[in-house]
Design a protein around this motif. Structure first.
Motif, mmCIF file in Angstrom:
data_model
loop_
_atom_site.group_PDB
_atom_site.id
_atom_site.type_symbol
_atom_site.label_atom_id
_atom_site.label_comp_id
_atom_site.label_asym_id
_atom_site.label_seq_id
_atom_site.Cartn_x
_atom_site.Cartn_y
_atom_site.Cartn_z
ATOM 1 N N GLU A 80 7.335 -11.448 -13.808
ATOM 2 C CA GLU A 80 7.737 -10.484 -14.835
ATOM 3 C C GLU A 80 6.795 -10.520 -16.032
ATOM 4 O O GLU A 80 6.419 -9.467 -16.575
ATOM 5 C CB GLU A 80 9.170 -10.766 -15.275
ATOM 6 N N SER A 97 3.357 -9.077 -15.009
ATOM 7 C CA SER A 97 3.500 -7.626 -14.819
ATOM 8 C C SER A 97 3.552 -6.905 -16.153
ATOM 9 O O SER A 97 2.950 -5.830 -16.331
ATOM 10 C CB SER A 97 4.772 -7.330 -14.016
ATOM 11 N N GLU A 132 6.194 -1.059 -10.868
ATOM 12 C CA GLU A 132 7.162 -1.870 -10.130
ATOM 13 C C GLU A 132 6.702 -2.171 -8.712
ATOM 14 O O GLU A 132 7.048 -3.216 -8.154
ATOM 15 C CB GLU A 132 8.511 -1.144 -10.106
ATOM 16 N N SER A 133 5.925 -1.291 -8.133
ATOM 17 C CA SER A 133 5.484 -1.468 -6.741
ATOM 18 C C SER A 133 4.322 -2.446 -6.599
ATOM 19 O O SER A 133 3.944 -2.810 -5.483
ATOM 20 C CB SER A 133 5.067 -0.126 -6.148
#
Length: 207
Positions: A161, A164, A171-172
């Motif tokens: 998280e 990212s 999200e992918s």
């Protein structure tokens, strides 16, 4: 003599990698010992010189990663190259085992693209494919006189998280690991990991 062999090894390994990608001159690669030496001498490097990694070397690392085997040739990877000081420092804070990013000039975050994976049980093949790409990058780094270390993200939810968020990943796109890279400022001895007890023939436990 050893330096000469390693220089030949860099040329041979890079030629083999680029040939696999479809755009390289043909260079003889019949010296298996050189390729094996590159594998056996690769070790994790966590201290780096204060100098950048040349763009051409970065591209070779990426080409090596993309030459990895991949299930059904789906190539479910995405590589985020990081050389900005602020982003490197943020990635360091996101992973307790990646503090060396604070002095590294470069990182490659290897990610899986879930949109490229099949539905069903094979959906997590991306982990194997991206792991193979990561090892290729580590070996290509060693062949080019660079030092590198694999720092894991997936499946640690908090790390995934944080990374990212820092890289603005959709999200992918899932970060598998961050490869920290630079010119070595240390020379640790490679570990001899050969253990015959870890090998069976034909059936488990048979020698």
């Amino acid at each position: 003599m050893k330096k000469k062999m390693m220089a030949w090894g860099v040329a041979a390994l890079m030629a083999a990698t680029l040939t696999a990608c479809g755009n390289a001159p043909q260079v003889p690669t019949d010296n298996a010992e050189v390729a094996l030496e590159n594998i056996m001498t690769r070790t994790s490097i966590r201290s780096y010189e204060n100098r950048p990694v040349e763009k051409e070397k970065v591209e070779r690392l990426l080409r090596a990663g993309m030459a990895a085997p991949t299930a059904m040739n789906l190539q479910p990877w995405h590589f985020v190259v990081v050389d900005g000081r602020e982003v490197l420092d943020s990635l360091s804070a996101a992973n307790p085992h990646a503090k060396m990013l604070q002095t590294a000039p470069l990182a490659i975050v290897v990610c899986g693209d879930l949109q490229k994976e099949p539905e069903g049980p094979g959906r997590e093949f991306w982990i194997q494919d991206c792991s193979a790409a990561t090892e290729n990058i580590l070996l290509a780094a060693n062949a080019q006189g660079l030092g590198a270390v694999w720092t894991a993200a997936h499946p640690m939810k908090e790390r995934v998280e944080s990374i990212s968020r820092i890289l603005a990943l959709p999200e992918s796109i899932v970060p598998l690991c961050t490869i920290v890279i630079g010119y070595p400022a240390e020379a640790p001895q490679p570990k001899d990991k050969w253990k015959e007890a870890n090998v069976s023939y034909n059936k488990f436990g048979e020698r």
